[in-house]
Design a protein around this motif. Sequence first.
Motif, PDB file in Angstrom:
ATOM      1  N   ALA A   1       2.141   1.832  -3.457  1.00 26.16           N
ATOM      2  CA  ALA A   1       1.079   2.350  -4.318  1.00 26.16           C
ATOM      3  C   ALA A   1       0.775   3.815  -4.007  1.00 26.16           C
ATOM      4  CB  ALA A   1      -0.183   1.493  -4.153  1.00 26.16           C
ATOM      5  N   LYS A   2       0.798   4.156  -2.739  1.00 26.64           N
ATOM      6  CA  LYS A   2       0.519   5.545  -2.333  1.00 26.64           C
ATOM      7  C   LYS A   2       1.592   6.487  -2.866  1.00 26.64           C
ATOM      8  CE  LYS A   2      -0.411   8.403   1.760  1.00 26.64           C
ATOM      9  NZ  LYS A   2      -0.506   8.414   3.245  1.00 26.64           N
TER      10      LYS A   2
ATOM     11  N   VAL B   1      -5.930   3.008   1.635  1.00 29.19           N
ATOM     12  CA  VAL B   1      -6.606   2.473   0.448  1.00 29.19           C
ATOM     13  C   VAL B   1      -7.875   3.285   0.214  1.00 29.19           C
ATOM     14  CG1 VAL B   1      -7.886   0.492  -0.480  1.00 29.19           C
ATOM     15  CG2 VAL B   1      -5.671   0.134   0.637  1.00 29.19           C
TER      16      VAL B   1
ATOM     17  N   VAL C   1      -5.415   5.030  -4.465  1.00 36.53           N
ATOM     18  CA  VAL C   1      -4.884   3.686  -4.216  1.00 36.53           C
ATOM     19  C   VAL C   1      -6.054   2.708  -4.154  1.00 36.53           C
ATOM     20  CG1 VAL C   1      -3.625   2.214  -2.598  1.00 36.53           C
ATOM     21  CG2 VAL C   1      -2.892   4.591  -2.972  1.00 36.53           C
TER      22      VAL C   1
ATOM     23  N   PHE D   1       1.326   6.910  -6.689  1.00 35.98           N
ATOM     24  CA  PHE D   1       0.168   7.672  -7.142  1.00 35.98           C
ATOM     25  C   PHE D   1       0.514   9.149  -7.339  1.00 35.98           C
ATOM     26  CE2 PHE D   1      -3.800  10.077  -6.319  1.00 35.98           C
ATOM     27  CZ  PHE D   1      -4.525   9.622  -7.409  1.00 35.98           C
TER      28      PHE D   1
ATOM     29  N   CYS E   1      -5.132   5.152 -11.491  1.00 36.41           N
ATOM     30  CA  CYS E   1      -5.017   4.654 -10.118  1.00 36.41           C
ATOM     31  C   CYS E   1      -3.770   3.787  -9.965  1.00 36.41           C
ATOM     32  CB  CYS E   1      -6.246   3.807  -9.751  1.00 36.41           C
ATOM     33  SG  CYS E   1      -7.791   4.731  -9.669  1.00 36.41           S
ATOM     34  N   THR E   2      -3.311   3.658  -8.733  1.00 31.79           N
ATOM     35  CA  THR E   2      -2.310   2.655  -8.396  1.00 31.79           C
ATOM     36  C   THR E   2      -3.023   1.549  -7.631  1.00 31.79           C
ATOM     37  OG1 THR E   2      -1.726   3.869  -6.386  1.00 31.79           O
ATOM     38  CG2 THR E   2      -0.420   4.302  -8.371  1.00 31.79           C
TER      39      THR E   2
ATOM     40  N   VAL F   1       0.834  -1.204   0.000  1.00 26.29           N
ATOM     41  CA  VAL F   1       0.000   0.000   0.000  1.00 26.29           C
ATOM     42  C   VAL F   1       0.867   1.250   0.000  1.00 26.29           C
ATOM     43  CG1 VAL F   1      -1.691   1.327   1.327  1.00 26.29           C
ATOM     44  CG2 VAL F   1      -1.967  -1.143   1.088  1.00 26.29           C
TER      45      VAL F   1
END
Length: 479
Positions: A51-52, A220, A143, A55, A169-170, A48
């Motif tokens: 991904a954050k 998320v 995310v 982004f 998006c990621t 996560v």
Amino acid sequence: MIEKRDFYINGKWVAPAAANDCNVIDPSTEEVCAVISLGDQADTDAAVAAAKEAFKTWGFSSKAERLELIESILEIYNRRAEDLAQAMSIEMGAPIDLSRSSQVGAGSWHIKNFIRAFKDFEFEKTLGKHAPNDRLLYEPVGVTALITPWNWPMNQVTLKVVAAAAAGCTMVLKPSEVAPLSSIVWSEIMDEAGTPAGVYNMVNGDGVGVGSQLTSHPDVDMVSFTGSTRAGIAISKAAADTIKRVALELGGKGANILFEDADEKAVKRGVLHMMQNTGQSCNAPSRMLVQSSIYDRVVEEAAEVAGKVQVGPASEEGRHVGPVVNELQWNKIQDLIQKGVDEGARLVAGGTGRPDGLNKGYYVKPTVFADVTNDMTIGREEIFGPVLSIMKFDTEEEAVEIANDTVYGLTNYIQTQDGARANRVARQMRSGMVEMNGTSRAAGSPFGGYKQSGNGREGGILGIEDFLEVKAVSGWSND
């Protein structure tokens, strides 16, 4: 023995934070075919976080950059088609020919359709002629946690991953721990395609572990889940604490209405559609509603068609159906077949136990019940196996009432040569999709349901929109 314990996080294959082996079972043989690892909180947090961070750039990437990535994914996907087919066949029991054609083909089909939809998609629109300085900006949600099932692995992975990437998006993908091997191949495809680090991450895990961790994670922004209605309810409750967007594609109990003027292939088409993928499809036409004037003939023909359906190992080529995915599902299906008998339905094909000659593997006899009513368990519960329930109706109004008398609302089917009646009944169906007279929905048609079949839509333009927020801006400069 296949050993694939690593996860794909921040552009690299990394070892799990803690050892937690999980066996993958080949349903054709009941033997262990692979070992993966189930992630824990540290793995989820790392994915996560990646991904954050990603982004910050991917969320503002150009349309051209995203399109280039998706086109690269498709090219590599097609090149790795046989690897994907073999993986899905061994992990979830799809016969190899079905795996090559339908299981792999579903993924390439969706990617192509997303490319078509994406090329024409406008991320910036004017509000209208009355407001020349107002803009609507379509921006990525952020995310996303993508949780996919075992029954159509690449169908669901492509519907979620490609749409999310197109939107900007990621993501963190958690495939089913029952069928993870194809998603490992998919992650290799994403890596080879040059996906920027952190945009796509994959952590294996189960629902109570990584699944729950993703659903409740404060960083998320959205959960897209495909699976059982029971799990969908739990995910919705967990996500509510952080007001995440939740998109759900859940169960179904599709009605296939055969009016007395149904075409001559309607019965065979309905039975074989039900048996495809061993009945493990949420949009399966599991309730065949038959007008009373043709009921006896249809029951006889349906039993005959089901009796000719061959069952065998997934590794063998041919048009047979394979096993169901695991022992848990096999036992559930056996119990429901027995309950159908106990509650008074008339068994006209199949029944409990394995088919003749198959003493090992999670094989189920293609089964047909007649004289089923909506108060019977098999008329209401999603069986998720090769079991067809046939019901009788007299009038159009009664058919609609029976079809809609379910908590589900995914796909319904209509068979009639009366075009006006077909359209009229389609409008009355409380379902997200209706297919008539064997005509499949076209490329990019949105997939999704009403009621407890879920919310949101997957595929095509609406599938991309599911991963977008709408920002209204006034005073936009036109200089």
